[in-house]
Scaffold this active site. Sequence first.
Site, PDB file in Angstrom:
ATOM      1  N   SER A 109      21.812 -25.601  23.983  1.00 33.04           N
ATOM      2  CA  SER A 109      22.182 -25.784  23.040  1.00 33.04           C
ATOM      3  C   SER A 109      21.903 -26.293  21.368  1.00 33.04           C
ATOM      4  O   SER A 109      21.148 -26.065  21.330  1.00 33.04           O
ATOM      5  CB  SER A 109      23.695 -25.972  23.874  1.00 33.04           C
ATOM      6  N   ASP A 159      28.128 -15.952  25.686  1.00 32.16           N
ATOM      7  CA  ASP A 159      28.253 -17.193  25.234  1.00 32.16           C
ATOM      8  C   ASP A 159      29.594 -17.171  24.336  1.00 32.16           C
ATOM      9  O   ASP A 159      29.240 -16.673  23.142  1.00 32.16           O
ATOM     10  CB  ASP A 159      27.312 -17.355  24.265  1.00 32.16           C
ATOM     11  N   HIS A 190      27.530 -20.446  28.299  1.00 31.75           N
ATOM     12  CA  HIS A 190      26.932 -20.924  27.198  1.00 31.75           C
ATOM     13  C   HIS A 190      25.726 -21.460  28.762  1.00 31.75           C
ATOM     14  O   HIS A 190      24.820 -22.385  27.942  1.00 31.75           O
ATOM     15  CB  HIS A 190      27.857 -21.900  26.569  1.00 31.75           C
TER      16      HIS A 190
HETATM   17  C1  MLT Z   1      25.703 -27.063  17.983  1.00 37.24           C
HETATM   18  O1  MLT Z   1      26.405 -28.320  17.179  1.00 37.24           O
HETATM   19  O2  MLT Z   1      24.314 -27.092  18.016  1.00 37.24           O
HETATM   20  C2  MLT Z   1      26.008 -25.534  18.766  1.00 37.24           C
HETATM   21  O3  MLT Z   1      27.708 -25.449  18.677  1.00 37.24           O
HETATM   22  C3  MLT Z   1      25.970 -26.424  19.974  1.00 37.24           C
HETATM   23  C4  MLT Z   1      27.051 -27.543  20.843  1.00 37.24           C
HETATM   24  O4  MLT Z   1      26.554 -27.685  20.682  1.00 37.24           O
HETATM   25  O5  MLT Z   1      27.826 -26.397  21.278  1.00 37.24           O
END
Ligand code: MLT
Length: 210
Positions: A109, A159, A190
């Site tokens: 992520s 996701d 996700h």
């Molecule tokens: C981010 O902010 O890098 C992406 O949206 C993934 C997350 O951290 O939720």
Amino acid sequence: MLKALSALSFVHRFEPESGPAAPPLLLLHGTGGDENDLVPLARTIAPGSAVLSPRGKVLENGMPRFFRRLAEGVFDQDDVRRRAQELADFVSEARASYGLTAPIALGFSNGANIAAAVLLLRPEALAGAILLRAMVPLAVPPAADLAGKPVLILSGAMDPIVPADNAARLAALLAERGAAVRHEILPAGHGLSKADIAIAGQWLQTAGLT
Ligand code: MLT
């Protein structure tokens, strides 16, 4: 032996290799995680590899991240660029301190997004990357020489955070710059699934990285 250290420029955990020589893994956690989160995953997919696991320095309502965002999926571009440089500098410091070769990033992520930014901005910092639920981190991706760098991108078909076309764009832009990209879309959201673990482990083995 496990260590949590702060003498280098990031609070981090380091675990030396215990098996045959293989590239170390650079573990990059998701929003709200820390340096311990991905260690069990790393141990499962690369049991003998050294692990270097920094904690993101940016706090969003107290949750560690690797760069600032303005909203979900909307990234502060100056901060992404600055933080990617800072992380690449940390990798270089840690390599000198611990005697490591260039690591393979294992990012989830937000951690996958900063890994993608490091690949684009400081390609020499990484030997390759496993990007779990990654998005395009830079609105204007720079030219970069990623010739032959192995990159595995695992996306989730359901996701709600990463749009399918965004992950596909990331795969394409890394491949255009020469990376050896494998992109798979799993029947997952996700969060990580058993298939992520199995595919990441097989990919490391096939690429001769464990
Ligand atoms: C981010 O902010 O890098 C992406 O949206 C993934 C997350 O951290 O939720």
